[in-house]
Design a protein around this motif. Structure first.
Motif, short mmCIF file in Angstrom:
data_model
loop_
_atom_site.label_atom_id
_atom_site.label_comp_id
_atom_site.label_asym_id
_atom_site.label_seq_id
_atom_site.Cartn_x
_atom_site.Cartn_y
_atom_site.Cartn_z
N ASP A 34 0.37 -1.26 0.20
CA ASP A 34 0.36 0.22 -0.47
C ASP A 34 1.20 0.74 0.03
O ASP A 34 1.46 1.84 1.13
N LEU A 35 0.66 2.34 -1.08
CA LEU A 35 1.34 2.99 -1.42
C LEU A 35 0.63 4.45 -0.93
O LEU A 35 -0.13 4.32 -1.57
N THR A 36 1.12 5.23 -0.09
CA THR A 36 0.17 5.74 0.40
C THR A 36 0.13 7.68 -0.54
O THR A 36 -1.13 8.14 -0.35
N ARG A 37 1.84 8.14 -0.93
CA ARG A 37 1.21 8.92 -1.75
C ARG A 37 1.29 9.07 -2.82
O ARG A 37 2.29 7.33 -3.52
N ARG A 38 0.95 9.78 -4.35
CA ARG A 38 1.45 8.95 -5.58
C ARG A 38 2.34 9.62 -6.02
O ARG A 38 2.71 8.08 -6.50
N SER A 39 3.48 9.74 -5.89
CA SER A 39 4.92 9.76 -5.81
C SER A 39 5.29 8.32 -5.34
O SER A 39 6.48 8.16 -5.86
N ASP A 40 4.58 7.61 -4.37
CA ASP A 40 5.83 6.49 -3.48
C ASP A 40 5.97 5.47 -4.91
O ASP A 40 5.03 5.36 -5.51
N ALA A 41 6.86 4.64 -4.73
CA ALA A 41 6.76 3.98 -5.70
C ALA A 41 8.28 2.50 -5.42
O ALA A 41 8.83 2.75 -4.05
N VAL A 42 7.96 1.40 -5.54
CA VAL A 42 8.38 0.17 -4.71
C VAL A 42 9.58 0.27 -6.16
O VAL A 42 9.52 -0.12 -7.37
N VAL A 43 11.22 -0.11 -5.58
CA VAL A 43 12.48 0.29 -6.14
C VAL A 43 12.83 -1.15 -6.49
O VAL A 43 13.33 -1.40 -7.33
N ALA A 44 12.56 -1.60 -5.70
CA ALA A 44 13.00 -3.89 -5.81
C ALA A 44 12.56 -4.39 -4.61
O ALA A 44 12.68 -3.21 -3.44
N VAL A 45 12.31 -5.60 -4.87
CA VAL A 45 11.80 -6.22 -3.98
C VAL A 45 13.10 -7.46 -4.10
O VAL A 45 13.14 -8.13 -5.32
N PHE A 46 13.58 -8.69 -3.39
CA PHE A 46 13.82 -9.55 -3.20
C PHE A 46 14.39 -10.05 -1.96
O PHE A 46 14.69 -9.26 -1.15
N PRO A 47 14.32 -11.43 -2.05
CA PRO A 47 15.02 -11.75 -0.89
C PRO A 47 16.32 -11.73 -0.05
O PRO A 47 17.09 -11.36 -0.32
N VAL A 48 16.18 -11.87 1.26
CA VAL A 48 18.02 -11.27 2.18
C VAL A 48 17.86 -12.27 3.20
O VAL A 48 17.01 -12.78 3.93
N ARG A 97 14.69 -3.50 11.26
CA ARG A 97 13.35 -3.86 12.05
C ARG A 97 12.71 -4.24 11.22
O ARG A 97 12.15 -4.17 10.12
N ILE A 98 11.58 -5.41 11.70
CA ILE A 98 10.49 -5.72 11.07
C ILE A 98 9.25 -5.75 11.79
O ILE A 98 9.42 -5.15 12.85
N VAL A 99 8.92 -5.54 10.40
CA VAL A 99 6.78 -5.30 11.26
C VAL A 99 5.62 -6.02 10.76
O VAL A 99 6.71 -6.49 9.57
N ARG A 100 5.19 -5.46 10.72
CA ARG A 100 3.88 -6.17 10.16
C ARG A 100 3.25 -6.24 8.89
O ARG A 100 3.85 -5.12 8.47
N ARG A 101 2.25 -7.36 8.18
CA ARG A 101 1.66 -6.55 7.39
C ARG A 101 0.91 -5.32 6.70
O ARG A 101 1.50 -4.68 5.55
N GLY A 102 0.54 -4.92 7.64
CA GLY A 102 -0.28 -3.93 7.46
C GLY A 102 0.50 -2.13 8.30
O GLY A 102 0.01 -1.01 8.00
N SER A 103 1.91 -2.43 8.40
CA SER A 103 2.48 -1.14 8.73
C SER A 103 2.79 -0.20 6.81
O SER A 103 2.62 -1.04 6.12
#
Length: 86
Positions: A2-16, A40-46
Motif C-alpha cells: 500500500d503506497l500512500t502518496r502518488r510519488s511513492d514507488a517500489v524500487v526493488a524486491v528481493f530476498p535477503v 526492524r521487522i514490522v507487521r504486514r499492515g505497516s
C-alpha cells in the motif's frame, strides 16, 4: 504494498538473509550501505520502514543485495570439508 502518496514507488524486491547487507543509490549519487540485521521487522499492515531519508526531489534509483562474505566465498560449511579422515 500500500503506497500512500502518488510519488511513492517500489524500487526493488528481493530476498535477503540476516547476515547480508543492502546498498541503496540515489539519483544524486548518494550511496548507503546497511546491514539487514539493523532493519526492524514490522507487521504486514505497516507503512514500511525508513532506511534513510533523501534530499528534496532526490529518489532512490537502485538497490542491491550484498551477500554475507562467507556465502560469497563459498565458505558456508567448512566443517564438512576439513578433517575428512576421522
Amino acid at each position: 504494498m500500500d503506497l500512500t502518496r502518488r510519488s511513492d514507488a517500489v524500487v526493488a524486491v528481493f530476498p535477503v538473509g540476516q547476515n547480508d547487507q543492502i546498498m541503496l543509490v540515489t539519483d544524486a549519487g548518494m550511496v548507503i550501505r546497511c546491514p539487514v540485521h539493523d532493519i526492524r521487522i514490522v507487521r504486514r499492515g505497516s507503512a514500511g520502514v525508513v532506511i534513510f531519508r533523501v534530499g528534496e526531489g532526490e529518489r532512490v534509483v537502485s538497490v542491491a543485495r550484498l551477500p554475507d562474505v562467507a556465502e560469497e566465498n563459498g565458505d558456508g560449511d567448512s566443517d564438512s570439508e576439513e578433517g575428512g579422515g576421522k
